[in-house]
Scaffold this active site. Structure first.
Site, short mmCIF file in Angstrom:
data_model
loop_
_atom_site.label_atom_id
_atom_site.label_comp_id
_atom_site.label_asym_id
_atom_site.label_seq_id
_atom_site.Cartn_x
_atom_site.Cartn_y
_atom_site.Cartn_z
N ASP A 17 -2.31 8.25 -3.22
CA ASP A 17 -3.61 8.89 -3.44
C ASP A 17 -4.12 9.51 -2.15
OD1 ASP A 17 -4.06 6.61 -1.96
OD2 ASP A 17 -5.90 6.05 -3.00
N ASP B 10 0.88 -1.16 0.00
CA ASP B 10 0.00 0.00 0.00
C ASP B 10 0.92 1.22 0.00
OD1 ASP B 10 -2.18 1.57 0.06
OD2 ASP B 10 -2.92 0.89 2.00
N SER B 11 0.44 2.32 -0.57
CA SER B 11 1.31 3.48 -0.77
C SER B 11 1.57 4.28 0.50
CB SER B 11 0.68 4.42 -1.79
OG SER B 11 -0.48 5.01 -1.23
N GLY B 12 0.80 4.00 1.54
CA GLY B 12 0.97 4.77 2.76
C GLY B 12 0.02 5.95 2.83
N GLY B 13 -0.68 6.22 1.73
CA GLY B 13 -1.62 7.34 1.72
C GLY B 13 -2.64 7.22 2.84
N GLN C 267 -10.69 6.82 -7.12
CA GLN C 267 -11.34 7.41 -5.94
C GLN C 267 -12.67 8.03 -6.41
OE1 GLN C 267 -10.71 7.20 -2.75
NE2 GLN C 267 -8.62 6.36 -2.72
N ASP D 154 -7.94 -7.21 0.07
CA ASP D 154 -7.16 -7.26 1.31
C ASP D 154 -8.04 -6.67 2.40
OD1 ASP D 154 -6.70 -4.28 0.53
OD2 ASP D 154 -5.95 -4.45 2.57
N GLY E 233 -11.03 3.99 -1.35
CA GLY E 233 -12.03 4.88 -0.76
C GLY E 233 -13.36 4.23 -0.47
#
Lengths: 376, 376
Positions: A146, A92-95, A194, A271, A221
C-alpha cells in the site's frame, strides 16, 4: 486461518479472540514485537518465547529482501527456520519502508522504483513482487502493498493515493490467489485501510477492504503524527465497518495508553517499535508508569525495575544498575530495558484480554490508561 | 581463601586445583570473563552462570570508581549485590587503565595523578586508595596497584618501574593488613610480578612477590605486544619461582592457544577481553578453530555455530543467521557471538582441567593448540 471471538466487553467494543495459524494460536488482543531484519533487537529467541511470551512477531519485507536476501531465506526454508522462531510471523509489506528509508523513490501505477538505503542499488516493488517475497519469507500473515500517506496530507493526495492502494490491493489478492505457499503451510493476506484523517475516504476504504473477504484486515496510515483524537476517531469509524468476525490489526500503534484505547474500539492486533526502540534510549514502560532511567533520581535506587510485573529482567535487576548500564552505553542496558518493555506490553494485552473475559474491561481500562501514561 | 592442587600433569607443569573463596569454589585452571564496568558485555547474569558456566568474573577498579562510583557500590553492599552476581569477583587494580585510558597522568612515588577519560575531572590513585576502593567494591580477590610497563620498554625504565611497583606493593599489603572487609567476608590480595621481558628483573620480582606470602600471585606486564616466545619464556621463569601451593594468575592472556601453553607452564587463572571484544567484531572461537563470521563464505551456511561445543548459542543459531546479524549491526549478533566465545573459553579450561586429572594433558594440549588456532 481461523478467528473466533471468545468474549466481548459490553461497555466497549473490546473483544477477546483466538486467531489460529499454521504456526499456532494467538490470543487476542495481542501485541507483536517488531523484528525488522529478523531479530527483535537485543533479545534472544528463547527470551522472546519464555520471558516475553510473544505469540507472534513482525518482520519487514523491505529489510529482509535487501539483507539477507530471498535466496538465503528460500534455502533456509523460510524466515521461521532462518531465525529459529516456531510461532507465527507477520511481515509488513515494505511499503512504509520504501517511503521512509529508500532513496530516489518514484511511485508509479505499476509499483515503486527506489534505491536501497544500504548501497544505492536500484529495485522495484510491485504488488506482485511484494507478495512473492512474502511467500518466500514464509510469513503466516502477509500484508498488502500500500501507500502509507504522511501527516498532514492534503485531501486530493489522500484520495488519489487511496485509489492506488486499492488498485494495488486487487493485484495483491490476484497474486495471492494464483500462487501457492512454498513451504506447504497456509499464508493469509491482510488488506490495509488507508484514507489519512478523512472520514469519507476511511469509510470508502474500509468498505472496499471489508469486501475483499480476506481472513483479517488492517488499518494503516495512523500514528504518523496526527493528534490522538484523530487516530481514535478514524480507528472507531473503521472498526465499525470492518467485519466483526475477522481480526483487526492497527499498524504501528503505539503507547500503552493508545493500545488500551484502541482495544476498547475493537482492535485485536498491534505492533510498534516504541517498546524496543525507546528501551535502547533508557525509557521503561512499567506497571506503575513510565521511567526515564537516565534521570538522576534513579542513581541509587536499588529496588527492582518492576516488582509487580514479575519475570527475570523486571525483578532481578535494580533501577540503579540499569541506569549505570545505560549511562555507560553497555549492551546489557539495552537487553534489560527491552526485556522489561516487551514483557510489560505482552502483560498489558494479556491483562486486557483477561478483563474482557471477566467482563470488567471498561472500568479497568479507564483506570489503567492513567497509570501507564504517568511519568515516574 | 584456600587453594588445593588436586592433580598434576607429569609431562608439563599443568595442574588442576580448587580455589575456595567466600563466594564459592573455583576449579582451576580457570578463565575469568571480563566485566569491566560491572557487566560482561552483551551477556545477562543468568547466562553467565547457566550457559557460560563462569565461576568467577573480573571487574575494573578504575571504571567502577568513576562510574557508578563507590558511594553507590557501598550503598548496594558491594558489587556482587549491585550487579546480581553471587560467585567470586576479582578486581583489577586500575593501574593498567590509568596508563591506557586516563589523561594527563603523572606517576609519582606517592601514586598516580590523572584526569578521568569521561569528564576530565582530576583524581589520584595511591596504593592505599586503590585498596580502599577494592574493599568497598567487595572483590573476593584484590589486585595490588602496580605499573604495567609497555612493550618495548628500556631496561632502565623497567628496573625503576619495578622498584616503584614493589614499593607500592609493600604499601598495599600494609593497607590490606590494617583494614577489614566491609561486608564481613574474606578478601584476599594478589601481588603482581613485573619486570618486562628482562629475565633478571622478572626473577627478582617473582622472588619479592613470593616472599609476601599472599594467598595468590599474579604475573603482569605480558601480552602487551611482545612475541609469544618472550611471553612464554617469562611465564615459565616466573612460574618456577612463585610458590606451587598458591594459585598463579597470568593477567590479560590471551588466545586459546596462549592459554593452553600457559596452563602447561603452571598458570591457574586467566582473563582477557579477546573472547568478548572480538565477538562484537564477528570473530568466533570454536572447537574447530577460528571463524570470521563476516566472511562471504558463511553467507548461506545454515549449520549451527559449533555443534560440538553444545549449549544454546552454539547449537541453536546458524552461521548464516549470525553473519546476517553481524553485518546488520544487530545487537543480537554481539549477544550470540559473545555467548559462543565465552562458552568456548570456559569449555577449553574445563577440558584442560579434565585432561590434567586424567593424566593426558600434554598430548591433548599439543594437538589442541593447532586446532584452536586454525582459521576456518
Amino acid at each position: 486461518m481461523d478467528f473466533k471471538v471468545a468474549a466481548r466487553d459490553n461497555r466497549s467494543s473490546a473483544r477477546a479472540g483466538i486467531l489460529t495459524t499454521a504456526h499456532g494460536a494467538i490470543e487476542t488482543p495481542i501485541f507483536m514485537p517488531v523484528g525488522t531484519a529478523g531479530s527483535v533487537k537485543a533479545v534472544h529467541q528463547r527470551e522472546l518465547e519464555s520471558d516475553i511470551k510473544a505469540q507472534i512477531i513482525l518482520s519487514n519485507t523491505y529489510h529482509l529482501y535487501l539483507r539477507p536476501g530471498i535466496e538465503i531465506l528460500q534455502k533456509a526454508g523460510g524466515l521461521h527456520k532462518f531465525i529459529g522462531w516456531k510461532k507465527p510471523i507477520l511481515t509488513d509489506s515494505g511499503g512504509y519502508q520504501v517511503y521512509s528509508l529508500a532513496e530516489n523513490r518514484k511511485i508509479l501505477q505499476e509499483g515503486v522504483a527506489f534505491k536501497s538505503h544500504i548501497d544505492g542499488s536500484p529495485h522495484t516493488f510491485t504488488p506482485e513482487v511484494v507478495i512473492d517475497i512474502q511467500r518466500v519469507i514464509g510469513a503466516d500473515i502477509i500484508m498488502a502493498f500500500d501507500e502509507c500517506t504522511p501527516y498532514p496530507c492534503e485531501y486530493g493526495y489522500a484520495r488519489t493515493s487511496l485509489e492506488l492502494t486499492h488498485a494495488w490491493l486487487t493485484r495483491c489478492v490476484a497474486r495471492m490467489d494464483s500462487t501457492s505457499a512454498p513451504y506447504g503451510y497456509e499464508q493469509s493476506l491482510f488488506p490495509i485501510v488507508q484514507g489519512s484523517i478523512y472520514s469519507d475516504l476511511r469509510e470508502k476504504s474500509a468498505e472496499f477492504i471489508a469486501a475483499q473477504g480476506q481472513p483479517g484486515n488492517a488499518i494503516g496510515g495512523l500514528s504518523v503524527g496526527e493528534p490522538h483524537e484523530e487516530m481514535y476517531a478514524m480507528t472507531e469509524l473503521v472498526c465499525g465497518i470492518l467485519p466483526a468476525d475477522k481480526p483487526r490489526y492497527l499498524m504501528g500503534v503505539g503507547t500503552p495508553e493508545n493500545i488500551l484505547e484502541c482495544i476498547a474500539l475493537g482492535v485485536d492486533m498491534f505492533d510498534c517499535v516504541m517498546p524496543t526502540r525507546n528501551a535502547r534510549n533508557g525509557m521503561l514502560f512499567t506497571t506503575q508508569g513510565i521511567i526515564n532511567i537516565r534521570n538522576e533520581k534513579w542513581k541509587d535506587d536499588l529496588s527492582p525495575l518492576d516488582e509487580a510485573l514479575g519475570g527475570y529482567a523486571s525483578t532481578f535487576y535494580s533501577k540503579a544498575y540499569l541506569r549505570h548500564l545505560v549511562i555507560n552505553k553497555e549492551i546489557l542496558g539495552a537487553q534489560i530495558a527491552t526485556l522489561q518493555n516487551l514483557t510489560f506490553y505482552l502483560w498489558l494485552v494479556g491483562e486486557a484480554r483477561r478483563k474482557v473475559t471477566e467482563g470488567t474491561f471498561a472500568e479497568w481500562k479507564n483506570k489503567m490508561v492513567k497509570v501507564v501514561a504517568q511519568r515516574l
